[in-house]
Scaffold this motif. Structure first.
Motif, mmCIF file in Angstrom:
data_model
loop_
_atom_site.group_PDB
_atom_site.id
_atom_site.type_symbol
_atom_site.label_atom_id
_atom_site.label_comp_id
_atom_site.label_asym_id
_atom_site.label_seq_id
_atom_site.Cartn_x
_atom_site.Cartn_y
_atom_site.Cartn_z
ATOM 1 N N ALA A 116 0.838 -1.207 0.000
ATOM 2 C CA ALA A 116 0.000 0.000 0.000
ATOM 3 C C ALA A 116 0.865 1.247 0.000
ATOM 4 O O ALA A 116 0.551 2.235 -0.692
ATOM 5 N N ALA A 117 1.958 1.234 0.761
ATOM 6 C CA ALA A 117 2.867 2.380 0.767
ATOM 7 C C ALA A 117 3.522 2.560 -0.601
ATOM 8 O O ALA A 117 3.677 3.696 -1.082
ATOM 9 N N ALA A 118 3.885 1.456 -1.249
ATOM 10 C CA ALA A 118 4.500 1.550 -2.571
ATOM 11 C C ALA A 118 3.517 2.093 -3.605
ATOM 12 O O ALA A 118 3.856 2.985 -4.402
ATOM 13 N N ASN A 123 1.149 6.635 -6.779
ATOM 14 C CA ASN A 123 0.037 7.558 -6.974
ATOM 15 C C ASN A 123 0.478 8.995 -6.709
ATOM 16 O O ASN A 123 0.023 9.921 -7.369
ATOM 17 N N TRP A 124 1.354 9.191 -5.735
ATOM 18 C CA TRP A 124 1.888 10.523 -5.489
ATOM 19 C C TRP A 124 2.631 11.044 -6.718
ATOM 20 O O TRP A 124 2.461 12.201 -7.104
ATOM 21 N N VAL A 125 3.432 10.194 -7.354
ATOM 22 C CA VAL A 125 4.157 10.604 -8.559
ATOM 23 C C VAL A 125 3.173 10.962 -9.678
ATOM 24 O O VAL A 125 3.356 11.957 -10.389
ATOM 25 N N LEU A 126 2.117 10.172 -9.817
ATOM 26 C CA LEU A 126 1.116 10.480 -10.841
ATOM 27 C C LEU A 126 0.415 11.806 -10.553
ATOM 28 O O LEU A 126 0.173 12.602 -11.465
ATOM 29 N N PHE A 127 0.080 12.053 -9.298
ATOM 30 C CA PHE A 127 -0.559 13.326 -8.960
ATOM 31 C C PHE A 127 0.420 14.493 -9.082
ATOM 32 O O PHE A 127 0.012 15.605 -9.401
ATOM 33 N N LEU A 128 1.691 14.255 -8.851
ATOM 34 C CA LEU A 128 2.688 15.290 -9.094
ATOM 35 C C LEU A 128 2.704 15.663 -10.572
ATOM 36 O O LEU A 128 2.716 16.851 -10.929
ATOM 37 N N ALA A 129 2.666 14.657 -11.438
ATOM 38 C CA ALA A 129 2.660 14.915 -12.883
ATOM 39 C C ALA A 129 1.396 15.655 -13.314
ATOM 40 O O ALA A 129 1.473 16.643 -14.078
#
Length: 155
Positions: A116-118, A123-129
């Motif tokens: 889940a952390a991975a 998902n954080w990287v996708l939302f950053l993009a």
């Protein structure tokens, strides 16, 4: 300048939704197994999954089509930015709270939380993009009144 026939936003939103469901399932399973007594990080990851899948992704897909007044050019990067911060805080807090727990070598709830952390980090990287793309699009759009869809091309 690149021009997209099919907006990349829809692909990114679909992957974000899939990752949110994965995190929601893994964190929800952990809540069920450990009864979440004192583990707020797991509860926050459940919130992130619900927030993303049921609020954010439908907002970005449906608001520009059905309620364009809600898809203001600055609201889109703001919602993306807040969600990006949620995912960053969630996966970091979960990864720190898991740490190096003995007994994670066998299949356990701990390994599900590591996954889940991975997926939260992905998902954080996708939302950053999408935050960067939406911010660039908002800054380059016509400043006229009215809402504009998030599918505008970004050079």
């Amino acid at each position: 300048m690149a021009k997209f026939d099919f907006p990349i936003f829809y692909i990114l939103r679909g992957v974000q939704a899939v990752f949110a469901i994965i995190v929601l399932g893994l964190a929800g399973h952990a809540v069920d197994e450990i009864n979440s007594s004192g583990w707020d990080e797991v509860n926050f990851m459940v919130f992130n999954g619900v927030w993303t899948f049921f609020i954010v992704v439908p907002y970005f897909i449906l608001a520009p089509i059905f309620v364009p007044a809600l898809a203001h050019r600055y609201a889109l990067p703001a919602v993306d930015g807040v969600t990006m911060i949620f995912w960053f805080a969630g996966f970091i807090a979960l990864a720190v709270s898991i740490g190096d727990i003995p007994g994670c070598s066998d299949y356990s709830v701990c390994q599900g939380l590591q996954a889940a952390a991975a997926f939260g980090a992905f998902n954080w990287v996708l939302f950053l993009a999408t935050t960067v793309l939406n911010t660039l699009a908002a800054l380059r759009r016509d400043p006229g009144p009215g809402a504009q869809p998030p599918t505008a091309t970004v050079p």
